[in-house]
Scaffold this motif. Structure first.
Motif, short mmCIF file in Angstrom:
data_model
loop_
_atom_site.label_atom_id
_atom_site.label_comp_id
_atom_site.label_asym_id
_atom_site.label_seq_id
_atom_site.Cartn_x
_atom_site.Cartn_y
_atom_site.Cartn_z
N ASN A 280 -19.78 73.19 -2.09
CA ASN A 280 -20.66 73.67 -0.90
C ASN A 280 -21.64 72.56 -0.75
O ASN A 280 -22.09 72.38 0.33
N ASP A 281 -22.24 71.65 -1.96
CA ASP A 281 -23.39 71.00 -1.62
C ASP A 281 -22.60 69.38 -1.12
O ASP A 281 -23.37 68.89 -0.69
N ASP A 282 -21.56 69.41 -1.11
CA ASP A 282 -20.86 68.20 -0.54
C ASP A 282 -19.67 68.26 0.53
O ASP A 282 -18.46 68.42 -0.23
#
Length: 175
Positions: free
Chosen positions: A62-64
């Motif tokens: 989700n963060d990348d």
């Protein structure tokens, strides 16, 4: 595309069988060769087209969102399992294995029953013919075994992923 390679190999096996059983009737013309090539490509494209339709790049973090993985996404997961069992395992491994085995058993029968014509029938000539037949049979058995063993690891891995995936996920959740 391994499907094209498999189809071409199976056509070679069929041609070998036809050439041994009916040597003068089985003539390959340019038009027959073209038709075989078209059929090989049609079968290969047909059996692999679901992968074109149901594989997609999916973000795994989700963060990348730039880190993506190519994953199989079927509208219904059962469809993917059915495609693997019927379209892949049965049509690309089990059926060809049966076809190769059948062709080579029939070749073995033809070779074993054949007598090489000669003017004299001495024991040495018969031993030589018998030895030659045994070599052919060994070669036929080796070809079938090599086909089965060379593709077996791939299909075991596919089967483990497709049919054992839910159990693997459940085990990870329990630990």
């Amino acid at each position: 595309m391994y499907t094209i390679h498999l189809c071409a190999a199976h056509v070679e096996n069929l041609l070998r069988f036809l050439a041994i059983w009916w040597p003068l009737r089985c003539q390959i013309t340019k038009s027959r060769a073209r038709m075989m090539i078209i059929v090989i490509w049609f079968i290969a494209l047909t059996t692999t087209s679901p992968w074109l339709l149901f594989f997609d790049l999916v973000s795994i973090y989700n963060d990348d969102p730039d880190v993506k993985l190519c994953m199989e996404i079927w509208p219904r997961p059962l469809d993917g399992t059915l495609f693997f069992i019927i379209g892949n395992l049965m049509l690309c491994y089990v059926l060809p294995m049966i076809l190769i085995s059948l062709c080579y058993v029939l070749i073995w029968i033809k070779v074993w029953r054949r007598d090489i014509p000669s003017d004299t029938k001495d024991d040495q000539m018969e031993r030589l013919q018998q030895k030659s037949k045994v070599k052919v049979v060994k070669m036929l058995i080796i070809v079938v075994i090599l086909f089965v063993l060379s593709w077996l690891p791939l299909y075991v891995i596919f089967a483990r992923i497709k049919l054992g995936g839910e159990r693997l996920t459940a085990r990870k959740k329990n630990h």
